[in-house]
Design a protein around this motif. Structure first.
Motif, PDB file in Angstrom:
ATOM      1  N   TRP A 179       0.815  -1.265  -0.070  1.00 18.08           N
ATOM      2  CA  TRP A 179       0.459   0.445  -0.407  1.00 18.08           C
ATOM      3  C   TRP A 179       0.874   1.211  -0.280  1.00 18.08           C
ATOM      4  CZ3 TRP A 179      -4.787   0.813  -1.101  1.00 18.08           C
ATOM      5  CH2 TRP A 179      -5.354   0.105  -1.460  1.00 18.08           C
ATOM      6  N   SER A 180       1.684   1.232   0.594  1.00 17.92           N
ATOM      7  CA  SER A 180       3.079   2.701   1.146  1.00 17.92           C
ATOM      8  C   SER A 180       3.568   2.309  -0.366  1.00 17.92           C
ATOM      9  CB  SER A 180       3.723   2.639   1.444  1.00 17.92           C
ATOM     10  OG  SER A 180       4.975   1.167   1.904  1.00 17.92           O
ATOM     11  N   ASN A 181       4.143   1.328  -1.276  1.00 19.87           N
ATOM     12  CA  ASN A 181       4.198   1.966  -2.777  1.00 19.87           C
ATOM     13  C   ASN A 181       2.983   1.957  -3.458  1.00 19.87           C
ATOM     14  OD1 ASN A 181       5.577   1.359  -4.990  1.00 19.87           O
ATOM     15  ND2 ASN A 181       5.959  -1.049  -4.964  1.00 19.87           N
ATOM     16  N   ALA A 182       2.031   1.612  -3.315  1.00 17.64           N
ATOM     17  CA  ALA A 182       1.197   1.855  -3.880  1.00 17.64           C
ATOM     18  C   ALA A 182       0.922   3.632  -4.506  1.00 17.64           C
ATOM     19  CB  ALA A 182      -0.194   1.267  -4.167  1.00 17.64           C
ATOM     20  N   LEU A 183       0.431   4.119  -2.770  1.00 22.74           N
ATOM     21  CA  LEU A 183       0.482   5.673  -2.821  1.00 22.74           C
ATOM     22  C   LEU A 183       1.853   6.262  -2.871  1.00 22.74           C
ATOM     23  CD1 LEU A 183      -1.254   4.938   0.556  1.00 22.74           C
ATOM     24  CD2 LEU A 183      -2.350   5.837  -1.321  1.00 22.74           C
ATOM     25  N   PHE A 184       2.449   5.316  -2.815  1.00 26.77           N
ATOM     26  CA  PHE A 184       3.950   6.339  -2.868  1.00 26.77           C
ATOM     27  C   PHE A 184       4.161   7.007  -4.919  1.00 26.77           C
ATOM     28  CE2 PHE A 184       8.409   7.033  -5.207  1.00 26.77           C
ATOM     29  CZ  PHE A 184       9.000   7.629  -4.515  1.00 26.77           C
ATOM     30  N   GLU A 185       3.890   5.799  -5.262  1.00 29.12           N
ATOM     31  CA  GLU A 185       3.395   6.151  -7.088  1.00 29.12           C
ATOM     32  C   GLU A 185       2.322   6.764  -7.121  1.00 29.12           C
ATOM     33  OE1 GLU A 185       5.633   5.560  -9.157  1.00 29.12           O
ATOM     34  OE2 GLU A 185       6.953   4.425  -7.532  1.00 29.12           O
ATOM     35  N   VAL A 186       1.334   7.183  -6.958  1.00 31.77           N
ATOM     36  CA  VAL A 186      -0.082   7.404  -6.651  1.00 31.77           C
ATOM     37  C   VAL A 186      -0.027   9.129  -6.540  1.00 31.77           C
ATOM     38  CG1 VAL A 186      -2.409   7.641  -6.783  1.00 31.77           C
ATOM     39  CG2 VAL A 186      -1.630   5.665  -7.338  1.00 31.77           C
ATOM     40  N   SER A 187       0.838   9.289  -5.609  1.00 30.22           N
ATOM     41  CA  SER A 187       0.620  10.423  -4.917  1.00 30.22           C
ATOM     42  C   SER A 187       2.713  10.859  -6.296  1.00 30.22           C
ATOM     43  CB  SER A 187       1.167  10.927  -3.784  1.00 30.22           C
ATOM     44  OG  SER A 187       2.547   9.819  -3.332  1.00 30.22           O
ATOM     45  N   ARG A 188       2.985  10.530  -6.311  1.00 32.89           N
ATOM     46  CA  ARG A 188       4.252  11.406  -7.265  1.00 32.89           C
ATOM     47  C   ARG A 188       3.782  11.451  -8.443  1.00 32.89           C
ATOM     48  NH1 ARG A 188       7.795   9.268 -11.209  1.00 32.89           N
ATOM     49  NH2 ARG A 188       6.473   6.693 -10.796  1.00 32.89           N
ATOM     50  N   VAL A 189       2.812  10.663  -9.449  1.00 35.45           N
ATOM     51  CA  VAL A 189       2.211  11.175 -10.056  1.00 35.45           C
ATOM     52  C   VAL A 189       1.235  11.810 -10.803  1.00 35.45           C
ATOM     53  CG1 VAL A 189       0.964  10.536 -12.240  1.00 35.45           C
ATOM     54  CG2 VAL A 189       2.615   8.482 -11.361  1.00 35.45           C
ATOM     55  N   TRP A 190       0.752  11.944  -9.481  1.00 32.16           N
ATOM     56  CA  TRP A 190      -0.117  13.291  -9.510  1.00 32.16           C
ATOM     57  C   TRP A 190       0.074  14.562  -9.207  1.00 32.16           C
ATOM     58  CZ3 TRP A 190      -4.612  13.143 -12.395  1.00 32.16           C
ATOM     59  CH2 TRP A 190      -5.301  12.019 -12.774  1.00 32.16           C
ATOM     60  N   ALA A 191       0.805  14.772  -8.212  1.00 32.47           N
ATOM     61  CA  ALA A 191       1.517  15.301  -7.857  1.00 32.47           C
ATOM     62  C   ALA A 191       1.931  16.238  -8.500  1.00 32.47           C
ATOM     63  CB  ALA A 191       2.151  15.454  -6.284  1.00 32.47           C
ATOM     64  N   VAL A 245       0.288  20.751 -14.379  1.00 32.71           N
ATOM     65  CA  VAL A 245      -0.681  21.827 -14.688  1.00 32.71           C
ATOM     66  C   VAL A 245      -0.359  23.867 -14.256  1.00 32.71           C
ATOM     67  CG1 VAL A 245      -3.080  22.550 -14.085  1.00 32.71           C
ATOM     68  CG2 VAL A 245      -2.952  19.990 -14.874  1.00 32.71           C
ATOM     69  N   LEU A 246      -0.280  23.911 -12.879  1.00 24.44           N
ATOM     70  CA  LEU A 246      -0.084  24.759 -12.064  1.00 24.44           C
ATOM     71  C   LEU A 246       1.347  25.490 -12.647  1.00 24.44           C
ATOM     72  CD1 LEU A 246      -1.234  24.101  -8.552  1.00 24.44           C
ATOM     73  CD2 LEU A 246      -2.433  25.136 -10.749  1.00 24.44           C
ATOM     74  N   LEU A 247       2.408  25.005 -13.005  1.00 26.16           N
ATOM     75  CA  LEU A 247       3.125  26.098 -12.808  1.00 26.16           C
ATOM     76  C   LEU A 247       4.022  25.621 -14.394  1.00 26.16           C
ATOM     77  CD1 LEU A 247       5.142  25.060 -10.040  1.00 26.16           C
ATOM     78  CD2 LEU A 247       4.498  27.082 -10.671  1.00 26.16           C
ATOM     79  N   ALA A 248       3.668  25.178 -15.347  1.00 26.40           N
ATOM     80  CA  ALA A 248       4.618  24.470 -16.814  1.00 26.40           C
ATOM     81  C   ALA A 248       3.988  25.457 -17.404  1.00 26.40           C
ATOM     82  CB  ALA A 248       3.618  23.563 -17.490  1.00 26.40           C
TER      83      ALA A 248
END
Length: 185
Positions: free
Chosen positions: A95-107, A113-116
Motif C-alpha cells: 500500500w505504501s508503494n502504491a500510494l507513493f507512486e500515485v501521489s508522485r504522479v498526481w502531484a 498544470v499550475l506551473l508549466a
C-alpha cells in the motif's frame, strides 16, 4: 482522388439490414460502411483520437532525448528501503508503494498544470531578451573592442613569443634532466 495501380473498389451498403446478422457481437451493430484494411494497413491501424489522447499512452514518446533529467528517475525503493533485520508487513509495503507512486504522479501532474505554462512563458521571455541583448549589444560591442585592440593582441603575442615562451622552454629543459625514483625501504 487519384487512382493508383493498387487501388481497390469498396462496396458500401447503406440499406437497413433487418436480419439478425446485424447484432452478432453482444449488441454492437455491424459497421457496413467500413472496408477491411489491407495487409499493409493492418500494422499501421490507428485507434480513435480519444484513445490516442490518454494518460496511459504518451503522445510524445521521447520527452527527454538528451537525458537531462536522468537523475530524477526515482523509484519507491530508491526513497524507502527497509533493512533485512527490520521489516513491516507485506500489505503495508504494497500500500505504501502504491500510494507513493500515485501521489508522485498526481502531484507532478498538478504542479505541471499550475506551473508549466507560467514558467515556460517566463523562460521564453528571458531567453528572448538574452538573445536580443547578445545579438544586438554584446556581439557588436565585442567586435568593436576586438577591432580597436587588434594592436594590443599583436603586442601581447610578440611578448609571449619573445619573453615567456623561451623562458618556460628553458625551464622545462632544465627540469627535464631530473628523475625521481621511488623505492620501498
Amino acid at each position: 482522388m487519384m487512382k493508383g495501380e493498387d487501388s481497390e473498389e469498396v462496396e458500401i451498403d447503406l440499406e437497413d439490414a433487418s436480419g439478425s446478422d446485424e447484432y452478432d457481437n453482444e449488441g454492437e451493430p455491424e459497421t457496413l460502411w467500413r472496408a477491411p484494411p489491407a495487409l499493409e494497413e493492418e500494422e499501421n491501424i490507428h485507434t480513435s483520437t480519444l484513445v490516442e489522447i490518454s494518460d496511459t499512452k504518451p503522445l510524445i514518446n521521447v520527452r527527454d532525448p538528451r537525458g537531462i533529467n536522468d537523475c530524477l528517475k526515482v523509484s519507491f525503493e530508491d526513497v524507502i528501503a527497509e533493512p533485512v533485520s527490520v521489516r513491516s508487513g507485506d500489505r503495508v509495503w504494497i500500500w505504501s508503494n502504491a500510494l507513493f507512486e500515485v501521489s508522485r504522479v498526481w502531484a507532478y501532474r498538478i504542479f505541471t498544470v499550475l506551473l508549466a505554462i507560467p514558467v515556460s512563458i517566463f523562460a521564453g521571455l528571458l531567453f528572448a531578451i538574452l538573445s536580443c541583448l547578445h545579438i544586438w549589444m554584446v556581439g557588436p560591442c565585442s567586435q568593436c573592442i576586438q577591432i580597436g585592440t587588434r594592436w594590443l593582441q599583436r603586442m601581447w603575442n610578440i611578448v609571449l613569443d619573445i619573453i615567456v615562451r623561451p623562458t618556460l622552454t628553458s625551464a622545462g629543459r632544465c627540469c627535464g634532466g631530473f628523475s625521481i625514483h621511488l623505492a620501498k625501504e
